[in-house]
Scaffold this motif. Structure first.
Motif, mmCIF file in Angstrom:
data_model
loop_
_atom_site.group_PDB
_atom_site.id
_atom_site.type_symbol
_atom_site.label_atom_id
_atom_site.label_comp_id
_atom_site.label_asym_id
_atom_site.label_seq_id
_atom_site.Cartn_x
_atom_site.Cartn_y
_atom_site.Cartn_z
ATOM 1 N N HIS A 18 42.975 35.419 43.498
ATOM 2 C CA HIS A 18 42.906 36.891 43.461
ATOM 3 C C HIS A 18 42.250 37.360 42.157
ATOM 4 O O HIS A 18 41.395 38.251 42.176
ATOM 5 C CB HIS A 18 44.320 37.496 43.565
ATOM 6 C CG HIS A 18 44.825 37.552 44.972
ATOM 7 N ND1 HIS A 18 45.902 38.315 45.345
ATOM 8 C CD2 HIS A 18 44.409 36.950 46.101
ATOM 9 C CE1 HIS A 18 46.116 38.176 46.634
ATOM 10 N NE2 HIS A 18 45.233 37.341 47.115
ATOM 11 N N ILE A 19 42.648 36.737 41.043
ATOM 12 C CA ILE A 19 42.066 37.132 39.753
ATOM 13 C C ILE A 19 40.563 36.824 39.747
ATOM 14 O O ILE A 19 39.747 37.641 39.293
ATOM 15 C CB ILE A 19 42.797 36.425 38.585
ATOM 16 C CG1 ILE A 19 44.229 36.974 38.494
ATOM 17 C CG2 ILE A 19 42.064 36.616 37.260
ATOM 18 C CD1 ILE A 19 45.156 36.150 37.634
ATOM 19 N N ILE A 69 35.409 29.636 43.427
ATOM 20 C CA ILE A 69 36.631 29.774 44.240
ATOM 21 C C ILE A 69 37.266 28.396 44.468
ATOM 22 O O ILE A 69 38.495 28.237 44.360
ATOM 23 C CB ILE A 69 36.314 30.483 45.591
ATOM 24 C CG1 ILE A 69 35.903 31.943 45.342
ATOM 25 C CG2 ILE A 69 37.493 30.421 46.553
ATOM 26 C CD1 ILE A 69 36.986 32.831 44.749
ATOM 27 N N ALA A 70 36.415 27.407 44.754
ATOM 28 C CA ALA A 70 36.950 26.050 44.995
ATOM 29 C C ALA A 70 37.725 25.556 43.771
ATOM 30 O O ALA A 70 38.826 25.007 43.901
ATOM 31 C CB ALA A 70 35.812 25.091 45.331
ATOM 32 N N GLY A 89 52.712 38.247 54.242
ATOM 33 C CA GLY A 89 51.830 37.221 53.675
ATOM 34 C C GLY A 89 52.564 36.163 52.876
ATOM 35 O O GLY A 89 53.804 36.057 52.919
ATOM 36 N N ILE A 99 29.426 31.011 43.536
ATOM 37 C CA ILE A 99 30.680 31.745 43.837
ATOM 38 C C ILE A 99 31.622 30.830 44.621
ATOM 39 O O ILE A 99 32.828 30.766 44.338
ATOM 40 C CB ILE A 99 30.363 33.040 44.632
ATOM 41 C CG1 ILE A 99 29.500 33.964 43.785
ATOM 42 C CG2 ILE A 99 31.643 33.735 45.080
ATOM 43 C CD1 ILE A 99 28.931 35.147 44.518
ATOM 44 N N LEU A 139 34.971 38.649 39.815
ATOM 45 C CA LEU A 139 33.669 38.633 40.496
ATOM 46 C C LEU A 139 33.226 40.048 40.885
ATOM 47 O O LEU A 139 32.056 40.403 40.724
ATOM 48 C CB LEU A 139 33.741 37.751 41.750
ATOM 49 C CG LEU A 139 33.696 36.241 41.514
ATOM 50 C CD1 LEU A 139 34.056 35.479 42.793
ATOM 51 C CD2 LEU A 139 32.321 35.799 41.026
ATOM 52 N N VAL A 140 34.176 40.838 41.386
ATOM 53 C CA VAL A 140 33.832 42.215 41.789
ATOM 54 C C VAL A 140 33.426 43.032 40.558
ATOM 55 O O VAL A 140 32.440 43.788 40.601
ATOM 56 C CB VAL A 140 35.019 42.882 42.539
ATOM 57 C CG1 VAL A 140 34.751 44.365 42.775
ATOM 58 C CG2 VAL A 140 35.257 42.192 43.874
ATOM 59 N N VAL A 141 34.168 42.867 39.448
ATOM 60 C CA VAL A 141 33.826 43.598 38.214
ATOM 61 C C VAL A 141 32.443 43.176 37.736
ATOM 62 O O VAL A 141 31.586 44.030 37.432
ATOM 63 C CB VAL A 141 34.906 43.350 37.125
ATOM 64 C CG1 VAL A 141 34.466 43.901 35.785
ATOM 65 C CG2 VAL A 141 36.230 43.986 37.547
ATOM 66 N N GLN A 161 46.915 31.141 44.979
ATOM 67 C CA GLN A 161 46.599 32.487 45.477
ATOM 68 C C GLN A 161 46.398 33.458 44.312
ATOM 69 O O GLN A 161 45.474 34.269 44.321
ATOM 70 C CB GLN A 161 47.711 32.993 46.393
ATOM 71 C CG GLN A 161 47.486 34.454 46.788
ATOM 72 C CD GLN A 161 48.305 34.915 47.972
ATOM 73 O OE1 GLN A 161 48.115 34.434 49.067
ATOM 74 N NE2 GLN A 161 49.193 35.858 47.739
ATOM 75 N N THR A 162 47.276 33.365 43.313
ATOM 76 C CA THR A 162 47.186 34.270 42.163
ATOM 77 C C THR A 162 45.852 34.094 41.448
ATOM 78 O O THR A 162 45.143 35.072 41.170
ATOM 79 C CB THR A 162 48.348 33.979 41.182
ATOM 80 O OG1 THR A 162 49.565 34.102 41.912
ATOM 81 C CG2 THR A 162 48.356 34.933 40.014
ATOM 82 N N ILE A 168 38.553 36.758 42.269
ATOM 83 C CA ILE A 168 37.846 37.752 43.100
ATOM 84 C C ILE A 168 37.695 39.069 42.333
ATOM 85 O O ILE A 168 36.613 39.684 42.350
ATOM 86 C CB ILE A 168 38.568 37.954 44.458
ATOM 87 C CG1 ILE A 168 38.386 36.700 45.313
ATOM 88 C CG2 ILE A 168 38.031 39.182 45.194
ATOM 89 C CD1 ILE A 168 39.175 36.681 46.603
ATOM 90 N N ILE A 169 38.737 39.483 41.616
ATOM 91 C CA ILE A 169 38.655 40.725 40.829
ATOM 92 C C ILE A 169 37.557 40.588 39.769
ATOM 93 O O ILE A 169 36.719 41.492 39.606
ATOM 94 C CB ILE A 169 40.019 41.054 40.176
ATOM 95 C CG1 ILE A 169 41.010 41.476 41.274
ATOM 96 C CG2 ILE A 169 39.889 42.164 39.130
ATOM 97 C CD1 ILE A 169 42.443 41.615 40.799
ATOM 98 N N GLN A 211 53.035 35.992 49.739
ATOM 99 C CA GLN A 211 53.929 36.584 48.740
ATOM 100 C C GLN A 211 55.306 36.835 49.356
ATOM 101 O O GLN A 211 56.329 36.511 48.765
ATOM 102 C CB GLN A 211 53.313 37.888 48.213
ATOM 103 C CG GLN A 211 54.222 38.741 47.368
ATOM 104 C CD GLN A 211 54.340 38.250 45.928
ATOM 105 O OE1 GLN A 211 53.606 37.357 45.522
ATOM 106 N NE2 GLN A 211 55.271 38.809 45.190
ATOM 107 N N MET A 271 51.715 29.920 45.554
ATOM 108 C CA MET A 271 51.492 31.200 44.883
ATOM 109 C C MET A 271 50.503 31.088 43.717
ATOM 110 O O MET A 271 49.731 32.009 43.464
ATOM 111 C CB MET A 271 52.816 31.797 44.384
ATOM 112 C CG MET A 271 53.611 32.507 45.456
ATOM 113 S SD MET A 271 52.664 33.644 46.458
ATOM 114 C CE MET A 271 52.335 34.944 45.287
#
Lengths: 229, 286
Positions: free
Chosen positions: B264-265, B23-24, B229, B19, B270-272, B260-261, B267-268, B231, B257
């Protein structure tokens, strides 16, 4: 009957607290000027808290080093780092003269700040991204209805705070403007979030008022230490 | 079916170093490629921009640096773009800090934006760096009634009375506008509570994304805008660039940006994946 050791701080607290309240509500002299005087006293005390903080840091870590407790080497690094920065700042090493600012160009303090402190703080904070991702993967589960709502809200905020959010829903017609992800994200932040934040803030404010009054009136005495209620 | 389940079991027990690597990569690749994403300004950021645009030349604006190096990627672009915009509008900019670490960040703005972009601006006449003072909200209280009692010198130790732009300053009420760029306490929230709302002084600023949720209750009555933030910083930068294109080379938030974008994707996703793995393996357990 409380001892003098406790009576004196209680008396000072009552006088200070009562005068500050009066200063806010009574516009006649000498009350309006009192607030300024109290603020100066507060600032003076705040400066002394740096000395207390520094002293406490040295006490805790030197004790650890002296006893060679677990991870004492880290404490040694802390003490050495603290002493080095204190020395460089106090004696303005590298500055042209004593009147120069400790952060002026060419000073050793500025160099250490830019070359060591800034990268260290940035590195530690950057690690958060990795741990947040790992923790989200392992712990963010849609186990209950509430957790599922939280998860969906988090997704909307995460996407809404990026340009992808605009791209994903920009094709929606004007009549469905509310469902644009940035608008949904804004709605979550400014309606449910704001309601919750306001409730918390009002609760905290009431708590501060009641605790302050209890301290001013001497009902709450735990701040004096000991077992007195 | 069993192969499918074993795959999800493997996913649920994945070593966290994978993980970290994901991210890196997701953060590094857009940074290396230098991808720029446009930012569409939100009403909260538009409010800040338009209020500054309406300020008459010579307006006195306080810019407080209430953060440290850890949040520089989010906060510094806000402070830099604000300082640029204010000086471009001919405002007098007073920089100060209620955080010890904020003092250095003010000098970063001066070195990066103010001195190179405004070579004709005079220190002490058009802008000033007052430095850091201890006291947190106590300091704000004192400045509210008597500014010069606390600030007797500028950051470099020169007498405050020797600077022309300090002649009109008596208290915080002498300022036309206050901005705080913050990442914690004391910060923008305290500036609103202790100064802006109390003295009816227009107050606004920028905060880290984590802190932003706490500030929403103050908008728009007690705080006229908010940069939330990275954004928020990117949105403000895009507005400044649209009006003053010469700021484009100094943009930093817009450049950040893309990482960061993508993060964020990631992380989403990974959570799914984590949820699918959890429910699949739980079904098998039943």
């Amino acid at each position: 009957m409380p001892s003098m050791k406790k009576m004196v701080p209680l008396f000072i607290t009552f006088i200070s607290g009562a005068m500050l309240i009066l200063a806010l509500f009574v516009p006649a002299p000498p009350f309006p000027g009192l607030e300024e005087e109290f603020s100066i006293w507060f600032d003076l005390i705040a400066v002394f808290s740096f000395l207390l903080g520094g002293g406490n840091l040295l006490r805790v870590h030197l004790k650890k080093v002296a006893r060679q407790e677990r991870d004492w080497m880290f404490s040694l690094v802390t003490v050495l780092g603290f002493m080095l920065m204190l020395f460089l700042g106090l004696f303005k090493i590298g500055a042209n003269d004593w009147s120069a600012n400790y952060l002026a160009s060419g000073t050793a303090f500025k160099w250490m700040y830019d070359a060591v402190f800034v990268p260290l703080q940035a590195t530690i904070f950057s690690l958060l991204a990795f741990f947040v991702a790992s923790a989200a993967f392992r712990a963010f589960r849609a186990k209950t209805r509430e957790a599922t709502i939280l998860l969906i809200a988090a997704f909307i905020i995460l996407i809404g705070r990026t340009p992808i959010g605009v791209m994903m829903t920009s094709w929606l017609p004007k009549s469905l403007e509310f469902f644009h992800i940035p608008n949904l994200s804004g709605w979550i932040l400014s309606v449910p979030n704001m309601a919750g934040q306001r409730a918390v803030m009002i609760g905290i404010a009431l708590g501060i008022i009641s605790t302050s009054l209890k301290m001013i009136l001497g009902i709450e005495r735990s701040w004096l230490g000991g077992n007195d209620k | 079916m069993s192969n499918q389940t074993s795959f999800w079991e493997k996913i649920s027990r994945i070593d966290r170093r994978w993980i970290f690597l994901t991210i890196a990569i997701t953060v590094s690749v857009p940074m290396i490629l230098g991808v720029d994403f446009a930012a569409v300004p939100s009403p909260m950021v538009e409010d800040i921009f338009h209020r500054i645009e309406q300020l008459p030349a010579g307006s006195r604006v306080l810019l407080s640096y209430d953060y440290g190096p850890s949040t520089v990627p989010e906060n510094q672009p806000m402070a830099d773009a604000l300082a640029y915009h204010l000086l471009k509008r001919g405002c007098k900019v007073y920089m100060m800090a209620v955080w010890a670490t904020g003092e250095r960040q003010a000098t970063v703005t001066m070195e990066r934006v103010v001195i190179p972009s405004f070579p004709k601006a005079v220190y002490g006449d058009d802008y000033i760096d007052l430095g850091y003072k201890a006291g947190n909200t106590g300091l704000m209280n004192l400045l509210f009634t008597n500014f010069k009692r606390m600030y007797t010198t500028d950051r470099t130790g020169k007498d405050i009375e020797s600077f022309p732009m300090m002649q009109q300053i008596e208290s915080l009420r002498s300022f036309n506008m206050i901005f705080s760029i913050s990442s914690g306490q004391p910060g923008l929230k305290e500036w609103v509570q202790f100064v802006g709302d109390r003295g009816k002084i227009p107050t606004s600023g920028g905060v880290t994304a984590v802190q932003a949720t706490e500030l929403y209750p103050y908008y728009p009555r007690q705080m006229f805008g908010l940069m939330a933030g990275l954004q928020g910083a990117a949105e403000f930068e895009s507005m400044v660039i649209e009006k003053y294109p010469e700021y484009a080379p100094m943009r930093t938030a817009l450049r950040k940006m893309a990482p960061q974008t993508v993060a964020h994707i990631a992380i989403i996703v990974l959570v799914v994946l984590g949820n699918i793995a959890y429910f699949t393996t739980r079904k098998r357990g039943k």
